[in-house]
Scaffold this motif. Sequence first.
Motif, PDB file in Angstrom:
ATOM      1  N   GLY A 179       0.842  -1.303  -0.232  1.00  0.00           N
ATOM      2  CA  GLY A 179      -0.051  -0.071   0.139  1.00  0.00           C
ATOM      3  C   GLY A 179       0.826   1.128   0.014  1.00  0.00           C
ATOM      4  O   GLY A 179       0.341   2.409  -0.190  1.00  0.00           O
ATOM      5  N   GLN A 180       2.171   1.117   0.446  1.00  0.00           N
ATOM      6  CA  GLN A 180       2.800   2.405   0.427  1.00  0.00           C
ATOM      7  C   GLN A 180       3.577   2.621  -0.897  1.00  0.00           C
ATOM      8  O   GLN A 180       4.286   3.582  -1.313  1.00  0.00           O
ATOM      9  N   LEU A 181       3.749   1.647  -1.998  1.00  0.00           N
ATOM     10  CA  LEU A 181       4.628   1.783  -2.846  1.00  0.00           C
ATOM     11  C   LEU A 181       4.164   2.998  -4.122  1.00  0.00           C
ATOM     12  O   LEU A 181       5.389   3.564  -4.171  1.00  0.00           O
ATOM     13  N   ALA A 182       3.266   3.083  -4.300  1.00  0.00           N
ATOM     14  CA  ALA A 182       2.810   4.121  -5.149  1.00  0.00           C
ATOM     15  C   ALA A 182       3.161   5.534  -4.735  1.00  0.00           C
ATOM     16  O   ALA A 182       3.868   6.314  -5.544  1.00  0.00           O
ATOM     17  N   GLU A 183       3.000   6.027  -3.612  1.00  0.00           N
ATOM     18  CA  GLU A 183       3.088   7.373  -3.003  1.00  0.00           C
ATOM     19  C   GLU A 183       4.861   7.294  -2.745  1.00  0.00           C
ATOM     20  O   GLU A 183       5.042   8.283  -3.316  1.00  0.00           O
ATOM     21  N   ALA A 184       5.419   6.269  -2.347  1.00  0.00           N
ATOM     22  CA  ALA A 184       6.710   6.408  -2.000  1.00  0.00           C
ATOM     23  C   ALA A 184       7.372   6.425  -3.292  1.00  0.00           C
ATOM     24  O   ALA A 184       8.606   7.316  -3.809  1.00  0.00           O
ATOM     25  N   LEU A 185       7.103   5.918  -4.587  1.00  0.00           N
ATOM     26  CA  LEU A 185       7.611   5.733  -5.752  1.00  0.00           C
ATOM     27  C   LEU A 185       7.526   7.551  -6.507  1.00  0.00           C
ATOM     28  O   LEU A 185       8.456   7.811  -6.808  1.00  0.00           O
ATOM     29  N   ALA A 186       6.315   7.939  -6.339  1.00  0.00           N
ATOM     30  CA  ALA A 186       6.131   9.256  -6.897  1.00  0.00           C
ATOM     31  C   ALA A 186       6.824  10.285  -6.245  1.00  0.00           C
ATOM     32  O   ALA A 186       7.737  11.108  -6.853  1.00  0.00           O
ATOM     33  N   SER A 187       7.126  10.212  -4.921  1.00  0.00           N
ATOM     34  CA  SER A 187       7.966  10.963  -3.953  1.00  0.00           C
ATOM     35  C   SER A 187       9.298  10.944  -4.267  1.00  0.00           C
ATOM     36  O   SER A 187       9.892  11.746  -4.461  1.00  0.00           O
ATOM     37  N   ALA A 188       9.793   9.791  -4.397  1.00  0.00           N
ATOM     38  CA  ALA A 188      11.266   9.337  -4.885  1.00  0.00           C
ATOM     39  C   ALA A 188      11.681   9.901  -5.917  1.00  0.00           C
ATOM     40  O   ALA A 188      12.807  10.515  -6.162  1.00  0.00           O
ATOM     41  N   GLN A 189      10.812   9.699  -7.109  1.00  0.00           N
ATOM     42  CA  GLN A 189      11.113  10.240  -8.407  1.00  0.00           C
ATOM     43  C   GLN A 189      11.143  11.654  -8.356  1.00  0.00           C
ATOM     44  O   GLN A 189      12.167  12.324  -9.060  1.00  0.00           O
ATOM     45  N   ARG A 190      10.410  12.484  -7.826  1.00  0.00           N
ATOM     46  CA  ARG A 190      10.382  13.810  -7.450  1.00  0.00           C
ATOM     47  C   ARG A 190      11.596  14.252  -6.964  1.00  0.00           C
ATOM     48  O   ARG A 190      12.195  15.189  -7.511  1.00  0.00           O
ATOM     49  N   GLU A 191      11.876  13.567  -5.846  1.00  0.00           N
ATOM     50  CA  GLU A 191      13.289  14.082  -5.273  1.00  0.00           C
ATOM     51  C   GLU A 191      14.388  13.889  -6.274  1.00  0.00           C
ATOM     52  O   GLU A 191      15.594  14.738  -6.425  1.00  0.00           O
ATOM     53  N   ALA A 192      14.560  12.590  -6.598  1.00  0.00           N
ATOM     54  CA  ALA A 192      15.589  12.364  -7.805  1.00  0.00           C
ATOM     55  C   ALA A 192      15.729  13.280  -8.852  1.00  0.00           C
ATOM     56  O   ALA A 192      16.827  13.908  -9.312  1.00  0.00           O
ATOM     57  N   GLN A 193      14.644  13.587  -9.420  1.00  0.00           N
ATOM     58  CA  GLN A 193      14.426  14.595 -10.663  1.00  0.00           C
ATOM     59  C   GLN A 193      15.235  16.027 -10.133  1.00  0.00           C
ATOM     60  O   GLN A 193      15.784  16.586 -10.788  1.00  0.00           O
ATOM     61  N   SER A 194      14.565  16.247  -8.830  1.00  0.00           N
ATOM     62  CA  SER A 194      15.035  17.761  -8.455  1.00  0.00           C
ATOM     63  C   SER A 194      16.640  17.652  -8.145  1.00  0.00           C
ATOM     64  O   SER A 194      17.255  18.716  -8.469  1.00  0.00           O
ATOM     65  N   ALA A 195      17.057  16.679  -7.351  1.00  0.00           N
ATOM     66  CA  ALA A 195      18.450  16.626  -6.806  1.00  0.00           C
ATOM     67  C   ALA A 195      19.518  16.398  -8.067  1.00  0.00           C
ATOM     68  O   ALA A 195      20.520  16.801  -7.974  1.00  0.00           O
ATOM     69  N   PHE A 196      19.028  15.526  -8.833  1.00  0.00           N
ATOM     70  CA  PHE A 196      20.039  14.967  -9.854  1.00  0.00           C
ATOM     71  C   PHE A 196      19.730  15.223 -11.421  1.00  0.00           C
ATOM     72  O   PHE A 196      20.649  14.661 -12.274  1.00  0.00           O
ATOM     73  N   GLY A 197      18.349  15.409 -11.676  1.00  0.00           N
ATOM     74  CA  GLY A 197      18.023  15.786 -13.032  1.00  0.00           C
ATOM     75  C   GLY A 197      17.638  14.618 -13.679  1.00  0.00           C
ATOM     76  O   GLY A 197      17.544  14.236 -14.835  1.00  0.00           O
ATOM     77  N   ASP A 198      17.290  13.604 -12.993  1.00  0.00           N
ATOM     78  CA  ASP A 198      17.142  11.967 -13.320  1.00  0.00           C
ATOM     79  C   ASP A 198      16.245  11.288 -12.409  1.00  0.00           C
ATOM     80  O   ASP A 198      16.366  11.119 -11.468  1.00  0.00           O
ATOM     81  N   SER A 199      14.825  11.073 -12.823  1.00  0.00           N
ATOM     82  CA  SER A 199      13.916  10.369 -11.874  1.00  0.00           C
ATOM     83  C   SER A 199      13.861   8.778 -12.075  1.00  0.00           C
ATOM     84  O   SER A 199      13.251   8.313 -11.341  1.00  0.00           O
ATOM     85  N   ARG A 200      14.968   8.308 -12.689  1.00  0.00           N
ATOM     86  CA  ARG A 200      14.846   6.902 -12.703  1.00  0.00           C
ATOM     87  C   ARG A 200      14.963   6.050 -11.324  1.00  0.00           C
ATOM     88  O   ARG A 200      16.055   6.625 -10.511  1.00  0.00           O
ATOM     89  N   GLU A 608      12.141  16.418   0.130  1.00  0.00           N
ATOM     90  CA  GLU A 608      10.888  16.828   0.421  1.00  0.00           C
ATOM     91  C   GLU A 608      10.444  16.475   1.641  1.00  0.00           C
ATOM     92  O   GLU A 608      10.569  15.250   2.253  1.00  0.00           O
ATOM     93  N   HIS A 609       9.323  17.223   2.068  1.00  0.00           N
ATOM     94  CA  HIS A 609       8.789  17.156   3.284  1.00  0.00           C
ATOM     95  C   HIS A 609       7.330  17.445   3.108  1.00  0.00           C
ATOM     96  O   HIS A 609       6.884  18.262   2.817  1.00  0.00           O
ATOM     97  N   SER A 610       6.397  16.323   3.704  1.00  0.00           N
ATOM     98  CA  SER A 610       5.065  16.661   3.789  1.00  0.00           C
ATOM     99  C   SER A 610       4.491  17.307   4.887  1.00  0.00           C
ATOM    100  O   SER A 610       4.607  16.714   6.332  1.00  0.00           O
TER     101      SER A 610
END
Length: 642
Positions: A179-200, A608-610
């Motif tokens: 149940g945590q996977l979808a939200e965690a994946l979306a948040s991690a991808q945003r953090e990765a894109q912001s920090a490294f320019g790569d959301s993979r 990111e902080h919710s």
Amino acid sequence: MSQPTLTTLLIANRGEIACRIMRTARAMGLTTVAVHSSIDREARHVREADLRVDLGGAKASDSYLDIAKLIDAARRSGAQAIHPGYGFLSENPQFAHAVADAGLLLIGPPASAIEAMGSKSAAKALMAAAGVPLVPGYHGEAQDLPTFQQAADAIGYPLLLKASSGGGGKGMKVVEHPGQLAEALASAQREAQSAFGDSRMLLEKYLLQPRHVEIQVFADQHGHCLYLHERDCSIQRRHQKVVEEAPAPGLSPALRQAMGEAAVRAARAIGYVGAGTVEFLLDARGEFFFMEMNTRLQVEHPVTEAITGLDLVAWQIDVARGEALPIGQDAVPLHGHAIEVRLYAEDPQQDFLPSTGTLAVYREPAPGEGRRVDTGVEQGDVVSPFYDPMLGKLIAWGEDREQARQRLLAMLEQTAVGGVKTNLRFLQRILAHPAFAAAELDTGFIPRHAAQLLPPAEPLSSAFWHAAAMVWLHWRGTMHRADDAQSPWAEARGLRLGLPARSVLSLRSQGERQVVCLEHDPHDRLAQIDWLRQPLTELHGDTLYMEWQGEVHAVQLDDPARAAAHEAHGAGGLSAPMNGSIVRILVEVGQTVEAGTALVVLEAMKMEHSIRAPEAGTVSALLCEEGSMVSEGAVLVALAAQ
């Protein structure tokens, strides 16, 4: 091989690593060039450089991450080489190519090696081919949610989501159940894109009670590669290291050798040159698994320098110029033990939220045998929301682990920071904990001992308020009649004819308020009272900074009317816990939410902080916009209770 001419070195970084590189470069006779953003014009690394170049911008993307600006800065300053430090562009292959295309020397590995290890997914395939053991996981190209769900079901929970191009805990999330996977994946991808320019992202099995042990490797352009022992980096919060030590406690000589040789195989597999770190997870059975390779100098390199007596930055520069490594594997020194802690501007009581503000007080420990401090700040500097919150590193060396531990504890006791929250007391509790003293280490150390390491904040004692009131009386009297120390009005005694002298002060500190009533002995002098025995008392503007039981507290004279107005203004509102930018607004006006519902996502210092609803209610107003910058304490969402 001829050595490239090198007289001027540009450091494409900031903070303590830029200052550290400058010291070595200057000792080697090189001119140093600092680059800086618009808000870093007076930063310590800029003040210490021989030359400076303004990159403009405030965000990292507009300054330290702008490749074209950095290349232009090198040309304008006459630099022949660029040292990327760690973080920012240090593991960016496009930057390495741009440096080479500009005819400049990169103090780091070739672009091909960075590319090989830049993607954690591709790196794991290379390591498998080189015979380096891997943790079960998914490292494929497909990045859609159904693919991750299928892979997660096959691997089994708990799982660890990791940014494919990341590091430093950015873009990393633990997933306990489906149940945590979808939200965690979306948040991690945003953090990765912001920090490294790569959301993979990639997915790994989350090992229980593993140790994080890494090997420092070094290779030259002549085919020589060796390892400089190992470091234990198991004590982490938010998947980011807090304490590092070398050598790793409790490893047998055979295991040390096996891990070192595996790290060298990993480096050779990608034609590595320069300083690098191969990171492993070590389980309780003595089995180790490749995690990633950092193709740069590491934050924790000082502990390796302490036990080997080597200058790794000098080695980096020499290797980049084509020189061979000066020693072979059998000659690598190993003397004593070293421990490092990272001093962060953050609030451990608030889930380690970064803290921003001015360093009104900053005191480092005194120099001494086995002591080292690497920092990029000084008193009066500003900690902004745009960069990593690390203030510096404290490193202690000893003949054995216990001597190093005791020395580091003494260093922490002599350190004081005021104006921002820090993890100073938290670090002291870690080092003083019996489990740490016994070297009972794994990545679950902090959550397992949270009750002792993160105790609930206790109300400030009456003794604290009494001492603070005494100090305020002194400063107030000094300010009012500083020109006449003999004047009775300078003493601020609260004179009352026929009654004991009395002073009443309303004070506030750390969200607490206290009214203190002091009665003065007519034969006493303020110069003889307890406040003189406080380790540190400084007044900056309308704020008194006073050290009490190892922490620096900000104390102000309270204005009850203003406090009441402030509380009324913020009633029913959810405020920003720090300066930052609004990434996402997840609710609408009129929407009913449950307790714990994420309302707004705030980004600060690349994390990111919710902001979540403390109770069930209805959103009555949205006071922020996506993409906007907000200040600490600004009300973001108004919530009407049900």
